[in-house]
Design an enzyme around this catalytic site. Sequence first.
Site, mmCIF file in Angstrom:
data_model
loop_
_atom_site.group_PDB
_atom_site.id
_atom_site.type_symbol
_atom_site.label_atom_id
_atom_site.label_comp_id
_atom_site.label_asym_id
_atom_site.label_seq_id
_atom_site.Cartn_x
_atom_site.Cartn_y
_atom_site.Cartn_z
ATOM 1 C CG HIS A 117 98.903 -10.558 55.265
ATOM 2 N ND1 HIS A 117 97.766 -11.014 55.417
ATOM 3 C CD2 HIS A 117 99.219 -9.803 54.187
ATOM 4 C CE1 HIS A 117 97.103 -10.543 54.034
ATOM 5 N NE2 HIS A 117 98.044 -9.645 53.392
ATOM 6 N NE ARG A 156 99.447 -9.154 44.629
ATOM 7 C CZ ARG A 156 100.051 -10.050 45.018
ATOM 8 N NH1 ARG A 156 100.897 -10.933 44.591
ATOM 9 N NH2 ARG A 156 99.965 -10.190 46.429
ATOM 10 C CE LYS A 176 102.867 -8.576 48.488
ATOM 11 N NZ LYS A 176 101.678 -8.307 49.209
ATOM 12 C CG HIS A 181 94.158 -6.695 53.140
ATOM 13 N ND1 HIS A 181 94.176 -6.989 51.691
ATOM 14 C CD2 HIS A 181 95.330 -7.394 53.390
ATOM 15 C CE1 HIS A 181 95.169 -7.693 51.148
ATOM 16 N NE2 HIS A 181 96.032 -7.896 52.518
ATOM 17 C CB THR A 211 98.339 -6.564 46.462
ATOM 18 O OG1 THR A 211 98.491 -6.705 47.845
ATOM 19 C CG2 THR A 211 99.427 -5.978 45.751
ATOM 20 C CG ASN A 242 96.176 -10.069 45.329
ATOM 21 O OD1 ASN A 242 96.242 -9.180 44.725
ATOM 22 N ND2 ASN A 242 96.244 -10.481 46.350
#
Length: 563
Positions: A327, A181, A179, A504, A97, A118
């Site tokens: 996920h 980020r 999120k 991933h 991500t 991350n």
Amino acid sequence: MRNKGALMLFLLVFLGYSGSPLQAQRKARKKTELIEVKEAKEIAVSPKLVVGIVVDQMRYDYLTRFWGHYGEGGFKRMVNDGFNFKNNHFNYAPTYTGPGHASVYTGTTPAIHGVIGNDWYDKYDDKSVYCASDDSYSSVGTASSAGEMSPHRMLSTTMTDQLRLHTQMQGKVIAVAIKDRGAVLPGGHSANAAYWFKGGNEGNWITSTYYMDELPKWVKDFNDKRSVDTYKRTWSTLKDINTYVESGTDNNNYEGLWKGKTTATFPYDLEALWDDNDQYSMLASTPFGNNLTTDFALAALENESLGEDNVTDFLAISYSSPDYVGHKWGVNSKEVQDTYIRLDQDLERLFKSLDKKVGAGEYTVFLTADHAAVHVPAYLKDQKIPANYIDQADIKSKLNDYLKFTFGSTEIIKNISNDQIFLDHKVVKNLEMDLADLQNEIAQELMLYEGVYKVYTANQMWQNNYTKGISNILQNGYNQKRSGDIIIVYNPASISYSSTGSTHGSPWIYDTHSPLLFFGKGIKKGSTTNRSEIPDIAPTISALLGMAFPSGTTGKPLVEVLE
Ligand SMILES: [Zn+2]
């Protein structure tokens, strides 16, 4: 355009000679000036608003597999009235991500923007760091540390930064995601605001003192209204589940469970499961997280007056929930299918509001992902397709045994993360070993382990310039200052993960193939199977707007899409 102008000028001059030469010259000059002014205006497109949409963990085939279930106003509108890059890829690994959002917005890869994961091991500070954390700032809107964020670990500018610079800070940039980020990195270094969602027992949109000291009134009002509570309800499939023939059975062994529910099957009564599953954080793992993100993005559009004047503004929206859903339940689940069918409705709602507020044809949208994802390996194995699970703890212990036996030390490995091994350079020095030789010996040893496909050393990354294939993808993700000493690639569909759900991070094509759609002002209609890459997005938008490219740009404008 230049040829057309020249032809018109030629015709005017030619026809003009039927009158007096002076008159003809004057006429020609006037016309030339007009053409020049017109051309000057047309060298850049100024949409009132650019909307960047990143759908976390979206694989390209979610467009095609679920196509028949989509309405006319969401994904289909973007594909039919815009441009579809069918062969779009992340050109680096690890595919996570943080690196994804940074690469979309900076137009380059972790090798340059420096967001290598991350979380990663910071060898200078000898600690693990999070891509967006920054404890020199405080939380705004929560008493927790969830707001202590900034983009300081991202080393180059974003297209949103360039818009700010290009417009003398007049063009507004607002970034929104569940999120942190997913909001902080797209907003860039100079965003007016980035907002993200605090789950647990709070359920509020928050930010960091990096952007402001206090939430604006409209954000406070939004939080106080508690519209978030309307999503504490039962999640059933939007359409009859029997029509969802494009995904696996609802009840199978490849899907993760909520605490307090014994099967991964619809319906999910969120209210009953609420307290056992971290309350508001639950929403992130349902399509309601996308509803909530759209609600908040539309409130930002309204209250920040985005797209209201002729200076281009930028709204960056990242949909984090599809990643959580993938996920938990895996790429072949009914839960993922329902999430995308519902996301399609969110997109339609968003575009309708943009039509109304900004005007149809007055805004430009792109939609992509931050990475794609693998089929659940346990499912693949059951279909006799090569896939496996990697036990990283086992690899670490075997490697330590080898190092102890060969060099008499168990202190050589400092950290293993993101499929990279970081060596303790002090220990290596004290043992009077050559670092490149040691990297090479460890690489040779790792190649003996099951599931390992390829190993590269930092020394190889320093010495070579890889232009193709997996080695090129790894080098694009390899940052000389931040990355590790050894880089491991496992076999295709071999992951270090639970036996339920998808993940991933690899350089393999199932993690890199993601959608890229453009739509709206200045965008041609069409599609292509020519390869495009994630770092091409920022220079394409920059070229469209006629502004300077982000400082680390390595991608190139996608000429097919620009009018
Ligand atoms: Zn993920």
